[in-house]
Design a protein around this motif. Structure first.
Motif, mmCIF file in Angstrom:
data_model
loop_
_atom_site.group_PDB
_atom_site.id
_atom_site.type_symbol
_atom_site.label_atom_id
_atom_site.label_comp_id
_atom_site.label_asym_id
_atom_site.label_seq_id
_atom_site.Cartn_x
_atom_site.Cartn_y
_atom_site.Cartn_z
ATOM 1 N N UNK A 1 0.852 -1.194 0.000
ATOM 2 C CA UNK A 1 0.000 0.000 0.000
ATOM 3 C C UNK A 1 0.886 1.242 0.000
ATOM 4 N N UNK A 2 0.343 2.417 -0.308
ATOM 5 C CA UNK A 2 1.197 3.603 -0.500
ATOM 6 C C UNK A 2 2.052 3.988 0.701
ATOM 7 N N UNK A 3 1.659 3.566 1.916
ATOM 8 C CA UNK A 3 2.445 3.899 3.096
ATOM 9 C C UNK A 3 3.463 2.825 3.447
ATOM 10 N N UNK A 4 3.472 1.741 2.677
ATOM 11 C CA UNK A 4 4.378 0.626 2.953
ATOM 12 C C UNK A 4 5.821 0.965 2.605
ATOM 13 N N UNK A 5 6.715 0.152 3.120
ATOM 14 C CA UNK A 5 8.123 0.246 2.743
ATOM 15 C C UNK A 5 8.306 -0.094 1.263
ATOM 16 N N UNK A 6 7.558 -1.087 0.774
ATOM 17 C CA UNK A 6 7.578 -1.421 -0.653
ATOM 18 C C UNK A 6 6.140 -1.358 -1.178
ATOM 19 N N UNK A 7 5.712 -0.191 -1.637
ATOM 20 C CA UNK A 7 4.321 -0.048 -2.094
ATOM 21 C C UNK A 7 4.007 -0.884 -3.329
ATOM 22 N N UNK A 8 4.955 -0.997 -4.236
ATOM 23 C CA UNK A 8 4.799 -1.817 -5.429
ATOM 24 C C UNK A 8 6.130 -2.480 -5.730
ATOM 25 N N UNK A 9 6.105 -3.450 -6.603
ATOM 26 C CA UNK A 9 7.288 -4.278 -6.827
ATOM 27 C C UNK A 9 8.516 -3.442 -7.185
ATOM 28 N N UNK A 10 9.569 -3.598 -6.383
ATOM 29 C CA UNK A 10 10.872 -2.948 -6.589
ATOM 30 C C UNK A 10 10.815 -1.429 -6.482
ATOM 31 N N UNK A 11 9.734 -0.900 -5.915
ATOM 32 C CA UNK A 11 9.622 0.534 -5.634
ATOM 33 C C UNK A 11 9.584 0.691 -4.120
#
Length: 405
Positions: free
Chosen positions: A105-115
């Motif tokens: 999710x947008x607040x995560x350490x990794x919101x999307x793969x390799x981002x």
């Protein structure tokens, strides 16, 4: 004081004082015992799953919030109050999912793969710093078996086009690709590397170096398509445990299978096995200890229902008695247990407690607690101190909110 100003004030204090820790040596395993500076060590404490990312508080307008998951960062004050309270309770450890699992999710350490979103480290860094300052050690699971707000194995599957339900019974067999698909395994290892090699600005140490994080758990309640099936391949467990040890050779590794997976006894890199107790069960506890003793490893009762609301539950006195009775032996095996789970005030508001809906929230010092609540909490506190070789009474001392600063 606004939460923004509280964040700023607390953070500024770390620049004004040198970092010191009561957790400066590594915990090591010797057979079926844990040692610290050559002496026997126990790690009983609490689960506080929300320290990195919360789902229970809607923050003031303008602060980070992801409404679809009700996700927000806990205030620094909430985190500090946890450490104050656990110190008062006699805890030595915290197990916290969101200090290790933060994807999707947008607040995560990794919101999307390799981002990667390194702003998510702010609360994680503060939690590790404050734990070290209070002499408390941390074990973070690195992935979740479920599809909760903080992410888990289903997040990694979706990133590679495997979009299956986490609530089906049984779950689609493709769920096993988390453990068997080399691309997904590499994705997970890249996430682990980013987390473990991060330098905490409050301490100047990576999580691979900081003794405060004394162990990493390969996951939370891991299994396969059927709940409780322990279908976690030996090959995956070995690969992940070896990878953790390659990055952090001084850290212990806990098997994240839900239950004692005897097939994993062949994985030399696994130091600790665990199980969860809903409700506390003396027969199961003794069986788990005996299994792990046969492998000359260490055992943790990683979660337990503390409430006494389930008529089938063993009393906490009896449950703790099994654990405590082994502490004066050279091979105690069971050296850790952690209640599920701690919630305190909505700091900076020290008049309102944060609530969670699972029925297991322990709210230390809440005036609304029942007599049964406080009796159970006092029993836990006596046990936590007894695991340190100390005796305390049933009085529950006040813990500081929002912190001593």
């Amino acid at each position: 004081m606004s939460s923004f100003l509280l964040f700023a004030a607390l953070a500024a204090l770390t620049a004004a004082r040198p970092w010191s820790t009561n957790s400066s040596s590594y915990v090591v395993r010797e057979g079926s015992a844990l040692k610290l500076d050559g002496k026997s060590w126990t790690g009983s404490g609490a689960n506080v799953y929300w320290l990195g990312l919360d789902e229970n508080v809607i923050p003031p307008s303008g602060e980070p919030f992801y409404a679809p998951f009700n996700a927000s960062y806990p205030t620094f004050g909430r985190i500090t109050e946890v450490m104050n309270t656990l110190q008062v309770m006699g805890a030595r450890t915290i197990r916290s999912q969101t200090l290790g699992v933060s994807v999707g999710n947008p607040l995560s350490l990794e919101p999307s793969l390799n981002v990667f979103n390194d702003e998510a480290f702010e609360t994680i860094d503060w939690a590790v710093y404050e734990a070290g300052r209070h002499g408390i050690r941390i074990v973070p699971p690195l992935i979740d078996n479920y599809d909760y707000y903080h992410g888990g194995k289903f997040t990694f599957l979706r990133w590679r086009g495997i979009n299956i339900s986490a609530t089906a019974s049984p779950i689609d067999p493709q769920v096993q690709q988390f453990y068997t698909n080399p691309t997904i395994i590499d994705d997970f290892k890249a996430y682990i590397r980013h987390l473990i090699t991060h330098v905490n600005p409050h301490t100047g140490l990576t999580y691979a170096e900081d003794p405060t994080v004394f162990a990493f758990e390969t996951g939370n309640e891991l299994g396969g398509p059927v709940f409780g099936d322990q279908d976690v391949p030996v090959s995956w467990t070995q690969e992940i445990a070896q990878f953790i040890k390659s990055l952090a050779p001084n850290k212990l590794v806990m098997d994240g299978t839900y239950g004692v997976n005897e097939t994993h006894f062949v994985v030399e890199e696994i130091d600790i096995f665990s199980d969860h107790y809903y409700p506390p069960d003396l027969t199961k506890l003794q069986s788990d200890i005996d299994k792990v003793a046969s492998a000359n490893r260490v055992y943790s009762a990683g979660e337990y229902d503390w409430t006494a609301n389930n008529p089938a539950a063993a009393s906490l006195t009896d449950f703790f008695g099994v654990i405590e009775s082994r502490q004066n032996t050279t091979a105690p095996v069971v050296v850790m247990d952690q209640f599920w789970s701690l919630f305190l005030h909505d700091v900076p508001d020290c008049t309102r407690f944060v609530n969670h809906s699972d029925g297991f929230s322990l709210q230390y010092g809440n005036p609304a607690n029942t007599m049964q609540n406080n009796t159970q909490i006092a029993t836990i506190r006596e046990h936590l101190f007894r695991m340190q070789g100390q005796e305390v009474g049933t009085v529950l001392p006040q813990a500081a909110c929002p912190g001593p600063e």
